[in-house]
Design a protein around this motif. Structure first.
Motif, PDB file in Angstrom:
ATOM      1  N   ALA A  49     -16.621 -33.355  26.856  1.00  0.00           N
ATOM      2  CA  ALA A  49     -17.497 -34.537  26.901  1.00  0.00           C
ATOM      3  C   ALA A  49     -17.432 -35.345  25.613  1.00  0.00           C
ATOM      4  O   ALA A  49     -17.712 -36.543  25.613  1.00  0.00           O
ATOM      5  CB  ALA A  49     -18.945 -34.110  27.176  1.00  0.00           C
ATOM      6  N   ASP A  50     -17.063 -34.691  24.499  1.00  0.00           N
ATOM      7  CA  ASP A  50     -17.033 -35.388  23.212  1.00  0.00           C
ATOM      8  C   ASP A  50     -15.646 -35.921  22.845  1.00  0.00           C
ATOM      9  O   ASP A  50     -15.489 -36.613  21.831  1.00  0.00           O
ATOM     10  CB  ASP A  50     -17.508 -34.437  22.097  1.00  0.00           C
ATOM     11  N   VAL A  51     -14.635 -35.577  23.646  1.00  0.00           N
ATOM     12  CA  VAL A  51     -13.266 -35.968  23.297  1.00  0.00           C
ATOM     13  C   VAL A  51     -13.066 -37.483  23.326  1.00  0.00           C
ATOM     14  O   VAL A  51     -12.560 -38.056  22.348  1.00  0.00           O
ATOM     15  CB  VAL A  51     -12.241 -35.240  24.194  1.00  0.00           C
ATOM     16  N   PRO A  52     -13.450 -38.176  24.416  1.00  0.00           N
ATOM     17  CA  PRO A  52     -13.147 -39.623  24.455  1.00  0.00           C
ATOM     18  C   PRO A  52     -13.689 -40.370  23.235  1.00  0.00           C
ATOM     19  O   PRO A  52     -12.983 -41.185  22.636  1.00  0.00           O
ATOM     20  CB  PRO A  52     -13.808 -40.083  25.760  1.00  0.00           C
ATOM     21  N   ALA A  53     -14.939 -40.067  22.829  1.00  0.00           N
ATOM     22  CA  ALA A  53     -15.528 -40.791  21.702  1.00  0.00           C
ATOM     23  C   ALA A  53     -14.885 -40.404  20.371  1.00  0.00           C
ATOM     24  O   ALA A  53     -15.010 -41.132  19.385  1.00  0.00           O
ATOM     25  CB  ALA A  53     -17.029 -40.521  21.642  1.00  0.00           C
ATOM     26  N   ALA A  54     -14.213 -39.257  20.336  1.00  0.00           N
ATOM     27  CA  ALA A  54     -13.598 -38.804  19.083  1.00  0.00           C
ATOM     28  C   ALA A  54     -12.240 -39.457  18.837  1.00  0.00           C
ATOM     29  O   ALA A  54     -11.699 -39.377  17.732  1.00  0.00           O
ATOM     30  CB  ALA A  54     -13.453 -37.283  19.096  1.00  0.00           C
ATOM     31  N   LEU A  55     -11.686 -40.090  19.845  1.00  0.00           N
ATOM     32  CA  LEU A  55     -10.364 -40.716  19.676  1.00  0.00           C
ATOM     33  C   LEU A  55     -10.515 -42.086  19.017  1.00  0.00           C
ATOM     34  O   LEU A  55     -11.448 -42.824  19.314  1.00  0.00           O
ATOM     35  CB  LEU A  55      -9.687 -40.887  21.039  1.00  0.00           C
ATOM     36  N   SER A  56      -9.603 -42.410  18.119  1.00  0.00           N
ATOM     37  CA  SER A  56      -9.607 -43.744  17.515  1.00  0.00           C
ATOM     38  C   SER A  56      -8.176 -44.189  17.260  1.00  0.00           C
ATOM     39  O   SER A  56      -7.265 -43.363  17.172  1.00  0.00           O
ATOM     40  CB  SER A  56     -10.380 -43.738  16.192  1.00  0.00           C
ATOM     41  N   VAL A  57      -8.002 -45.497  17.158  1.00  0.00           N
ATOM     42  CA  VAL A  57      -6.669 -46.037  16.866  1.00  0.00           C
ATOM     43  C   VAL A  57      -6.189 -45.490  15.520  1.00  0.00           C
ATOM     44  O   VAL A  57      -5.047 -45.027  15.384  1.00  0.00           O
ATOM     45  CB  VAL A  57      -6.702 -47.585  16.814  1.00  0.00           C
ATOM     46  N   GLN A  58      -7.070 -45.496  14.522  1.00  0.00           N
ATOM     47  CA  GLN A  58      -6.659 -45.124  13.176  1.00  0.00           C
ATOM     48  C   GLN A  58      -6.242 -43.659  13.108  1.00  0.00           C
ATOM     49  O   GLN A  58      -5.237 -43.308  12.504  1.00  0.00           O
ATOM     50  CB  GLN A  58      -7.832 -45.402  12.204  1.00  0.00           C
ATOM     51  N   GLN A  59      -7.009 -42.795  13.760  1.00  0.00           N
ATOM     52  CA  GLN A  59      -6.697 -41.370  13.684  1.00  0.00           C
ATOM     53  C   GLN A  59      -5.459 -41.049  14.524  1.00  0.00           C
ATOM     54  O   GLN A  59      -4.649 -40.203  14.159  1.00  0.00           O
ATOM     55  CB  GLN A  59      -7.932 -40.573  14.140  1.00  0.00           C
ATOM     56  N   THR A  60      -5.291 -41.746  15.645  1.00  0.00           N
ATOM     57  CA  THR A  60      -4.080 -41.541  16.457  1.00  0.00           C
ATOM     58  C   THR A  60      -2.848 -41.966  15.661  1.00  0.00           C
ATOM     59  O   THR A  60      -1.823 -41.271  15.641  1.00  0.00           O
ATOM     60  CB  THR A  60      -4.183 -42.342  17.778  1.00  0.00           C
ATOM     61  N   LEU A  61      -2.979 -43.102  14.994  1.00  0.00           N
ATOM     62  CA  LEU A  61      -1.867 -43.595  14.175  1.00  0.00           C
ATOM     63  C   LEU A  61      -1.552 -42.613  13.047  1.00  0.00           C
ATOM     64  O   LEU A  61      -0.384 -42.305  12.779  1.00  0.00           O
ATOM     65  CB  LEU A  61      -2.253 -44.974  13.618  1.00  0.00           C
ATOM     66  N   GLN A  62      -2.587 -42.109  12.399  1.00  0.00           N
ATOM     67  CA  GLN A  62      -2.375 -41.139  11.309  1.00  0.00           C
ATOM     68  C   GLN A  62      -1.672 -39.886  11.837  1.00  0.00           C
ATOM     69  O   GLN A  62      -0.764 -39.354  11.195  1.00  0.00           O
ATOM     70  CB  GLN A  62      -3.732 -40.764  10.716  1.00  0.00           C
ATOM     71  N   CYS A  63      -2.084 -39.431  13.013  1.00  0.00           N
ATOM     72  CA  CYS A  63      -1.450 -38.262  13.605  1.00  0.00           C
ATOM     73  C   CYS A  63       0.023 -38.545  13.893  1.00  0.00           C
ATOM     74  O   CYS A  63       0.894 -37.710  13.595  1.00  0.00           O
ATOM     75  CB  CYS A  63      -2.194 -37.874  14.883  1.00  0.00           C
ATOM     76  N   LEU A  64       0.316 -39.702  14.455  1.00  0.00           N
ATOM     77  CA  LEU A  64       1.714 -40.043  14.759  1.00  0.00           C
ATOM     78  C   LEU A  64       2.549 -40.086  13.487  1.00  0.00           C
ATOM     79  O   LEU A  64       3.693 -39.620  13.457  1.00  0.00           O
ATOM     80  CB  LEU A  64       1.779 -41.396  15.491  1.00  0.00           C
ATOM     81  N   ARG A  65       1.960 -40.638  12.415  1.00  0.00           N
ATOM     82  CA  ARG A  65       2.699 -40.694  11.134  1.00  0.00           C
ATOM     83  C   ARG A  65       2.994 -39.288  10.615  1.00  0.00           C
ATOM     84  O   ARG A  65       4.095 -39.010  10.141  1.00  0.00           O
ATOM     85  CB  ARG A  65       1.867 -41.452  10.092  1.00  0.00           C
ATOM     86  N   ILE A  66       1.991 -38.403  10.674  1.00  0.00           N
ATOM     87  CA  ILE A  66       2.168 -37.044  10.161  1.00  0.00           C
ATOM     88  C   ILE A  66       3.198 -36.291  11.003  1.00  0.00           C
ATOM     89  O   ILE A  66       4.092 -35.621  10.470  1.00  0.00           O
ATOM     90  CB  ILE A  66       0.819 -36.296  10.138  1.00  0.00           C
ATOM     91  N   VAL A  67       3.089 -36.407  12.319  1.00  0.00           N
ATOM     92  CA  VAL A  67       4.025 -35.690  13.195  1.00  0.00           C
ATOM     93  C   VAL A  67       5.446 -36.193  12.948  1.00  0.00           C
ATOM     94  O   VAL A  67       6.386 -35.403  12.797  1.00  0.00           O
ATOM     95  CB  VAL A  67       3.615 -35.845  14.680  1.00  0.00           C
TER      96      VAL A  67
END
Lengths: 334, 334
Positions: B171-189
């Motif tokens: 229930a908390d996953v959708p609100a935890a997603l953000s453009v900035q954090q997704t982008l940071q994850c993609l950069r790290i991966v």
């Protein structure tokens, strides 16, 4: 007693439904033995011409199982005009015929004149424009069966998964779960594993919603508030089902082989593992209906209709599952 | 240049961490070649006695790679008293030593006196009671590295998955997603696939959150509002990543082999397929840190410590992954 025919609805005539039927027969007529196509023969004939295939099609006046020739039963009234069909190009004038074929196939099953129905893919937008008000096949069939409660199952040799929710945003899944609906799903899965799959004492796993099945409420309480109470009531009714188990380990080899089916909370929880393990071999089965219905697990692929570049493996798997369930159900009722 | 040692922290001394080390060496010393245990030797000696194993342990004064004997480096100050350890019974007096071993192992890696660290399982409740304020190993290590952003990856021969969220209710996953954090994850991966895995041009798949990746917004808009904008920015930065793909087909054989890693939105979206395909062989890897860290993917299993009934396969997989990444990183920096 001869086996009742397995009816196959072609679905959207401009899509790959007719291709899959034609290509499967061309590869090996045995793949379609015992089936009867429920559609105007013209839909199939024209696609065969386009594919350069000569199929021994026979128009029959009532559902009859195919053996050496492929029986094609047009259930539409003689005055129906379905109009021309062009591969890849949907047309509004075929919508009513597509819907009627599905409806009549279901009614024929309920009249016990057919052993099961296997549905080809439909193009929902075309049907919606023609006034079809159901989200898909499954809801339409449940309506025809007197608004029967139903459960979507995907089954392969490796795994059977049943879904508590289907095409719903993840954000809407938690609120869509309820004790009553979980219990109803467990009852249907238990009943149909016994009746349709001839499993004497079905073992069902309940999959938790949250990571680690919520870890005792640390990451979500749906396991405690909804799933476990439903499991406890189901157990009181004699259903063999686990308390909610963590999703990540439930599909590991040792765990998944311990159960006859896993009840999953949402679409991808069930579809990720079955497609990872059994891609192209999984069959979509609607449980809870008063007849047997299986389906291909692909769409209309309009861009490939008539190209010959189509896999019929899902159709063959759906036919095999329907035949197997139909024979087991016959034995069960004897 | 000789390889730097791979440090292994035993984790909770009353748990199966010491068992896994002892049993792996007893099975084949080569499995631990190049490693150095970072713990008081007494923790290992006592467990070996209990298991009836004679290990050629050598206490070393600084991190050194094991060859014919198993090197054990106690990084704690001489005056440290860790107290007795009983298999299966956690004790408050060992908590500070457990935490110090992890901290010093990380610092030793950052000083480039070790090539990587492999962590055994900790008992979080014991550490929390001793004032440890981190949810787990990973967050503690990120803190030690100067509050480094990090990404949890699980990797096996079949698949690599990286997670946007971890231990969070659905229930908390959708609100935890953000453009900035997704982008940071993609950069790290992207960065770590290149630097740690020596993949020249990493191909990353972005997994959608919702069924059918939302089907153009019909079942959820996170793909449109969050994931796609992050992907588009990542692409502008030269990262090869797909638009959000449907989760159910992404882990099918043809799809999963087309990518070097899949970025998943939530815990089970990544862990279901990797544990279905590679149970017991998946390694937990923390990306984004300034050093290499892998981990076993099991807990302390207190009830089995000292029993001999313990699988060390996850430890071996974690060591192999750490060695392989360490060697690749050395080559990359030469």
């Amino acid at each position: 007693m001869a086996s009742l025919p397995i009816l196959i609805t072609a679905g959207e005539p401009a899509g790959i439904g007719p291709d899959c039927i034609a290509l499967a027969w061309a590869a090996d007529p045995d793949l379609l033995r015992g089936t009867c196509i429920c559609a105007p023969a013209a839909w199939l004939e024209k696609r065969c011409q386009q594919l350069g295939l000569r199929l021994p099609l026979r128009e029959v006046a009532s559902p009859q199982a195919s053996h050496d020739v492929l029986n094609c039963w047009n259930p539409l009234p003689a005055e129906s005009i379905t109009g021309p069909v062009t591969a890849g190009a949907t047309a509004a004038h075929t919508a009513a015929a597509v819907i009627a074929c599905i409806r009549i196939a279901a009614e024929t099953c309920m009249q016990q004149r057919a052993g099961a129905m296997v549905t080809g893919p439909i193009e929902k937008a075309v049907l919606r424009d023609a006034g079809f008000s159901f989200p898909g096949h499954t809801e339409f069939l449940a309506h025809l069966a007197g608004d029967s409660p139903f459960v979507m199952m995907l089954a392969s040799d490796a795994l059977r998964v049943a879904l508590l929710t289907t095409h719903l945003a993840i954000a809407d899944v938690p609120a869509a779960l309820s004790v009553q609906q979980t219990l109803q799903c467990l009852r249907i899965v238990h009943h149909d594993l016994h009746e349709r799959f001839a499993i004497d004492t079905p073992r069902i796993a309940m999959c938790g919603l949250n990571p680690h099945a919520g870890e005792a409420g640390h990451f979500g309480k749906e396991e405690i508030d909804i799933l476990a109470p439903a499991v406890e009531q189901a157990r009181r009714e004699g259903i063999d089902v686990t308390l909610p188990l963590p999703a990540d380990t439930l599909f590991s080899p040792a765990m998944r082989t311990s159960f006859d089916a896993v009840v999953c909370c949402y679409h991808d929880q069930g579809l990720i593992p079955i497609k990872a393990l059994s891609f192209g071999e999984a069959v979509n089965i609607t449980l809870g209906l008063p007849f047997i219905r299986t389906s291909v697990d692909h769409g209309t692929a309009l861009d490939r209709a008539g190209s010959g570049k189509v896999s019929y493996s899902s159709l063959v798997a759906a036919i095999e599952a329907a035949k197997s369930m139909s024979q087991r159900s016959m034995h069960a009722s004897q």
